[in-house]
Write an enzyme that holds these catalytic residues in place. Structure first.
Site, PDB file in Angstrom:
ATOM      1  N   SER A 134      -6.307 -35.381  -2.210  1.00 32.34           N
ATOM      2  CA  SER A 134      -7.423 -34.515  -2.549  1.00 32.34           C
ATOM      3  C   SER A 134      -7.804 -33.720  -1.311  1.00 32.34           C
ATOM      4  O   SER A 134      -7.567 -34.161  -0.179  1.00 32.34           O
ATOM      5  CB  SER A 134      -8.621 -35.356  -2.999  1.00 32.34           C
ATOM      6  OG  SER A 134      -9.797 -34.566  -3.115  1.00 32.34           O
ATOM      7  N   TYR A 147     -15.150 -42.591  -2.142  1.00 29.39           N
ATOM      8  CA  TYR A 147     -14.012 -41.879  -2.732  1.00 29.39           C
ATOM      9  C   TYR A 147     -13.240 -41.145  -1.640  1.00 29.39           C
ATOM     10  O   TYR A 147     -12.001 -41.230  -1.570  1.00 29.39           O
ATOM     11  CB  TYR A 147     -14.483 -40.893  -3.793  1.00 29.39           C
ATOM     12  CG  TYR A 147     -13.388 -39.940  -4.224  1.00 29.39           C
ATOM     13  CD1 TYR A 147     -12.335 -40.385  -5.015  1.00 29.39           C
ATOM     14  CD2 TYR A 147     -13.388 -38.606  -3.814  1.00 29.39           C
ATOM     15  CE1 TYR A 147     -11.306 -39.527  -5.397  1.00 29.39           C
ATOM     16  CE2 TYR A 147     -12.375 -37.744  -4.193  1.00 29.39           C
ATOM     17  CZ  TYR A 147     -11.337 -38.209  -4.979  1.00 29.39           C
ATOM     18  OH  TYR A 147     -10.330 -37.350  -5.342  1.00 29.39           O
TER      19      TYR A 147
END
Length: 279
Positions: A134, A147
């Site tokens: 990501s 996260y």
């Protein structure tokens, strides 16, 4: 590649599903679409994919999936480590049981799948491993620290793996999507809501973050459809010289480069503008 077998984790929705749909249309590839419940990917089987049950938090499930591909093809030609989700909430308030579950999927599942496919890849002298990380592995937004930590871990694993496996003819790439219009945002919002006290000390920040996420995912300027990531996965899987990193979406590229070039102080100032009144 000496084998055309592509094994993708987490294809029941989002990026994984779209990547499977995209790759199954490319001639010469045998795509293995996986999910914890195979009925969730029955339509992918109808489209031409091979369907396998796979839970990346279960050792026997992972072993069985890799063995099924190797028995037919000798080795996995391309492993796409896509399975993952976002456990959102502030560092203080988020329960660590949820954080552990997220790391089991986002990090340890990815690592174990990689370990399982590598012996046969090394023996064959070829293979590709594509890790779906990501932009959140290159910069951090508040209320998503755990996260982001999982995606920073994927960055480190991928960088080490690329050097370790290069002598064996194995190519390793990292996909770094920005905001992609899938169900990810809804899951993140749900975990955030369940981890934060409505009248707690971070209520204003959490509320501001919910609004930021909603407007950002709704924006066609800031987000993109999952097909953009699927194209990056295809290039990493099939190009003669795949890239080390694929930052996906113009907004993600701008944010990553801004954070890298201008440093933490300037990025913090940017965040304060975004979360005005909450921090």
């Amino acid at each position: 590649m000496t084998t055309t077998a592509v094994l993708i984790t987490g294809t029941s929705s989002g990026i994984g599903r779209t990547a499977a749909e995209h790759l199954v249309r490319r001639p010469g590839l045998t795509v293995y679409a996986t999910a914890r419940r195979t009925e969730a990917v029955a339509d992918l089987a109808a489209a031409g994919a091979r369907v396998l049950p796979l839970d990346v938090t279960d050792e026997e499930s992972m072993r069985a999936a890799v063995k099924a591909v190797e028995e037919e093809h000798g080795h996995v030609g391309v492993l796409v480590n896509n399975a993952g989700y976002g456990e959102y909430g502030t560092i203080e308030e988020t329960g660590l049981d949820g954080v552990r579950r997220q790391f089991e999927t986002n990090v340890f599942g990815l690592a174990r799948m990689t370990q399982l496919v590598l012996p046969a890849m090394r023996a064959a002298g070829s293979g590709r491993i594509i890790n779906v990380g990501s932009m959140g592995g290159r910069l951090v937004f508040p209320v998503g620290g755990y996260y982001h930590a999982s995606k920073y871990a994927v960055e480190a694993i991928t960088d080490a793996l690329r050097f370790e496996t290069a002598p064996f003819g194995i190519k390793v790439s990292l996909i770094e999507p920005g905001l992609i219009r899938t169900g990810f945002g809804a899951v993140a919002a749900r975990t955030q809501a369940s981890s934060s006290a409505p009248e707690g000390p971070y209520a204003a920040l959490v509320s501001a973050n919910e609004e930021q996420m909603r407007t950002s995912y709704d924006s066609t300027l800031l987000s993109a459809p999952p097909q953009t990531v699927a194209k990056a996965v295809e290039h990493a899987a099939t190009a003669r010289r795949p890239r080390t990193r694929y930052v996906v979406t113009p907004a993600a590229k701008a944010l990553v480069h801004t954070r890298r070039l201008l440093g933490a102080r300037t990025f913090d100032a940017y965040l304060k503008l975004q979360y005005r009144g909450a921090v």
